[in-house]
Design a protein around this motif. Structure first.
Motif, mmCIF file in Angstrom:
data_model
loop_
_atom_site.group_PDB
_atom_site.id
_atom_site.type_symbol
_atom_site.label_atom_id
_atom_site.label_comp_id
_atom_site.label_asym_id
_atom_site.label_seq_id
_atom_site.Cartn_x
_atom_site.Cartn_y
_atom_site.Cartn_z
ATOM 1 N N VAL A 92 0.918 -0.969 0.031
ATOM 2 C CA VAL A 92 0.036 0.008 -0.004
ATOM 3 C C VAL A 92 0.875 1.390 -0.039
ATOM 4 N N ARG A 93 1.863 1.141 0.698
ATOM 5 C CA ARG A 93 2.750 2.402 0.733
ATOM 6 C C ARG A 93 3.618 2.457 -0.569
ATOM 7 N N LEU A 94 3.906 1.486 -1.161
ATOM 8 C CA LEU A 94 4.450 1.529 -2.259
ATOM 9 C C LEU A 94 3.509 2.172 -3.662
ATOM 10 N N GLU A 95 2.334 1.544 -3.352
ATOM 11 C CA GLU A 95 1.282 2.183 -4.402
ATOM 12 C C GLU A 95 1.088 3.561 -4.225
ATOM 13 N N ALA A 96 1.174 4.109 -2.936
ATOM 14 C CA ALA A 96 0.855 5.567 -2.584
ATOM 15 C C ALA A 96 1.927 6.497 -3.159
ATOM 16 N N LEU A 97 3.405 5.856 -3.166
ATOM 17 C CA LEU A 97 4.496 6.549 -3.387
ATOM 18 C C LEU A 97 4.631 6.607 -5.098
ATOM 19 N N LEU A 98 4.238 5.376 -5.470
ATOM 20 C CA LEU A 98 4.345 5.414 -7.129
ATOM 21 C C LEU A 98 3.177 6.319 -7.917
ATOM 22 N N GLY A 99 2.025 6.221 -7.082
ATOM 23 C CA GLY A 99 1.090 6.810 -7.907
ATOM 24 C C GLY A 99 0.432 5.865 -8.933
ATOM 25 N N PHE A 100 -0.731 6.393 -9.442
ATOM 26 C CA PHE A 100 -1.428 5.566 -10.578
ATOM 27 C C PHE A 100 -0.690 5.225 -11.780
ATOM 28 N N SER A 101 0.268 6.170 -12.121
ATOM 29 C CA SER A 101 1.124 5.990 -13.506
ATOM 30 C C SER A 101 1.760 4.755 -13.540
#
Length: 575
Positions: A422-431
């Motif tokens: 979840v943290r990784l997804e938040a840092l990377l963003g949807f792109s």
């Protein structure tokens, strides 16, 4: 010229003057049927440690077919496996087979094992009935009631935490124990262990005074139990007092058996680790290493590393871990278990030491001892991703997350690996997200499924009595087809991968019952069902009153779900 040794020259077939030895069939068969069952017993013991009871039963049945009736030693080991794995019903069935006429027979070890199993399963009434039958002399095999049987049942009751029944057993058979030597230290040790494990460790310390009044000298197991009780109470000073008393008693009586052993020190190590007392922990570990007569086994080393990690001393834990690896070169029994690798990986993953976690990850398989379970493998992958994330290596963490999804198909969000994702997804963003949500812009998730379902007749269901060879071309075009009975009711789904017999009927290969939803079920719920359960088709049935009609009215397929997504959005590739 080739010469043939006289020892290899074949004997003539004609009669000679040397008399031949007569064979007696009965006497020869008596010894020729003897087989060595020790390898089978050793195999059962090994599988018992692994808790592979099904494999034990399979191999024992094969041995019975090959050798006939097995002996009591082998069957006792099978009973021990059943008790160890918690299958007391199977143990009782085997016991009855052993005790019946024509069986291999039972002995005192058999009864001790069964009593232990009944005690662990808390089937106390049956255990007492068996003890009474032994006391009356009506038990099969005519075993004698001995203190070892009473102690065995007492130990199992105490391990199960049933102190009320344990005291009842002592009251019932106390006379027998008195006749065979009076109150023993073993009884008090068992009672101390029971009070310590049942949440009343203070009572274990009180029993020491009663022992001393009766003139009983505490032995090493007594002190080990008392130290464990003190640690559970959080009284580490009292635990160290008992340790000092052990040494003084051993020196006073010149008795090496009273000195602290590896269990004593391991218990103290765990206590100081839980209390996060690093100084005392280091002193205890130094004392262990300076004791020449003390062998530090794998369990003790593992406890030291875990305790150091709890105290926050990762460098100290790493030093001890290195010592374990060094010593394991000479002693295979010291090779660390996967648990120790996981403890180290957790500590260094939190610190973001990706290099150390990766080294531990790579050495987990070749250097650890024992079975690496699926859960351990999953956690190891998650810790590697977490370490990369905490180290700021987002691309590396993304690559690990991609491999995790490919390998395990899912990540539990409640675990540390799920939180790292979840943290990784938040840092990377949807792109750059590989877990990007997909919006169903063409439909409203709250609407009923009947608004977008396809009619059931459009799925062209097949009659279940048909043979596959008559409709085989249908499955080259479609992955799943509904199956109906003579009345038109949907009774199952036949998938392409299940079509393995051309001469078989469709009903024999289908998956039944089919996944069904009512016409009023929301589109969002059906989509979740398709994604979670990986269904290729869901049957929609009509709700009629308080029940469902037997007729299917529609279907929703995975292909329909694909078409609901926006063209520029990619579908989840692991669907």
């Amino acid at each position: 010229m080739n010469r043939i040794s006289p020892l290899l020259t074949p004997l003539p077939l004609s009669s000679c003057s040397v008399p031949t030895r007569r064979r007696y069939p009965g006497r020869a068969n008596r010894y020729s049927k003897r087989v060595n069952l020790k390898p089978l017993t050793s195999r059962i013991v090994l599988l018992t440690r692994r808790r592979q009871l099904d494999q034990i039963v399979e191999e024992v049945e094969a041995a019975k077919k090959r050798y006939g009736r097995l002996n009591t030693i082998v069957m006792n080991s099978v009973l021990e496996a059943c008790v160890h794995c918690g299958d007391v019903d199977l143990a009782l069935r085997l016991f009855n087979e052993m005790a019946e006429p024509g069986g291999c027979g039972v002995d005192s070890i058999t009864y001790a094992t069964i009593l232990k199993g009944l005690g662990k399963a808390r089937r106390i009434d049956e255990a007492f009935q068996m003890m009474e039958s032994i006391e009356k002399g009506t038990a099969a095999g005519s075993p004698k009631l001995s203190s070892s049987l009473v102690y065995g049942l007492l130990d199992s009751l105490i391990n199960a935490g049933d102190l009320r029944r344990a005291n009842g057993l002592l009251a019932r058979y106390g006379t027998l124990l008195l006749e065979q030597g009076g109150p023993s230290v073993l009884i008090y040790n068992l009672l101390m262990k029971g009070y310590s494990n049942s949440g009343s460790p203070q009572a274990a310390v009180v029993l020491l005074d009663e022992m001393l009044r009766l003139g009983l000298e505490p032995d090493r197991p007594t002190y080990n139990t008392l130290i464990n009780a003190c640690i559970k109470c959080g009284d580490l000073d009292a635990a160290m007092k008992f340790l000092k008393e052990m040494k003084e008693k051993a020196e006073e009586y010149y008795d090496d058996s009273r000195y602290p052993d590896v269990i004593t020190y391991t218990t103290l190590v765990k206590g100081f680790g839980d209390a996060k007392d690093l100084i005392s922990l280091q002193e205890i570990y130094l004392e262990m290493k300076l004791c020449d007569s003390l062998f530090i086994d794998r369990t003790a080393f593992t406890a030291v590393v875990d305790a150091l990690l709890k105290c926050g001393s990762t460098n100290g834990a790493l030093c001890v871990f290195g010592e374990i690896l060094k010593r394991s070169g000479d002693d295979v029994d010291l090779r660390p278990k996967p648990h120790l690798y996981m403890s180290m990986m957790r500590a260094f993953a939190v610190q973001g030491d990706y290099g150390m976690v990766r080294n531990l990850y790579l050495r987990l398989w070749p250097d650890s001892s024992g079975r690496i379970s699926k859960a351990v493998q999953q956690e190891a992958d998650n810790l590697l991703m977490e370490a990369a994330l905490n180290a700021g290596q987002l691309d590396e963490a993304l690559g690990i997350l991609t491999s995790i999804v490919k390998r395990w198909k899912a990540i539990p969000w409640t675990t540390s690996g799920g939180m790292a994702a979840v943290r990784l997804e938040a840092l990377l963003g949807f792109s750059k997200s590989i877990l990007r949500p997909h919006i169903l812009s063409k439909v409203i998730p709250g609407e009923p499924i009947e608004s977008i379902m396809i009619p059931f007749e459009a799925t062209r269901p097949l009659l279940g009595t048909l043979q596959l060879k008559n409709v085989v071309m249908r499955f080259y075009k479609e992955q799943v087809v509904p199956i109906v009975d003579d009345w038109g009711s949907c009774i199952g789904l036949l998938h392409r991968e299940d079509c393995n017999n051309l001469d078989a009927s469709l009903v024999s290969m289908m998956r039944s019952p089919p996944p069904c939803v009512s016409t009023t079920t929301s589109i969002g719920r059906v989509v979740d069902l398709v994604l979670e359960k990986k269904h290729k088709m869901v049957i929609v049935i009509h709700c009629c009153g308080n029940g469902y009609s037997s007729k299917a009215v529609g279907a929703f397929t995975r292909a329909q779900l694909h078409r609901l997504f926006e063209p520029e959005q990619k579908l989840l590739w692991w669907m």
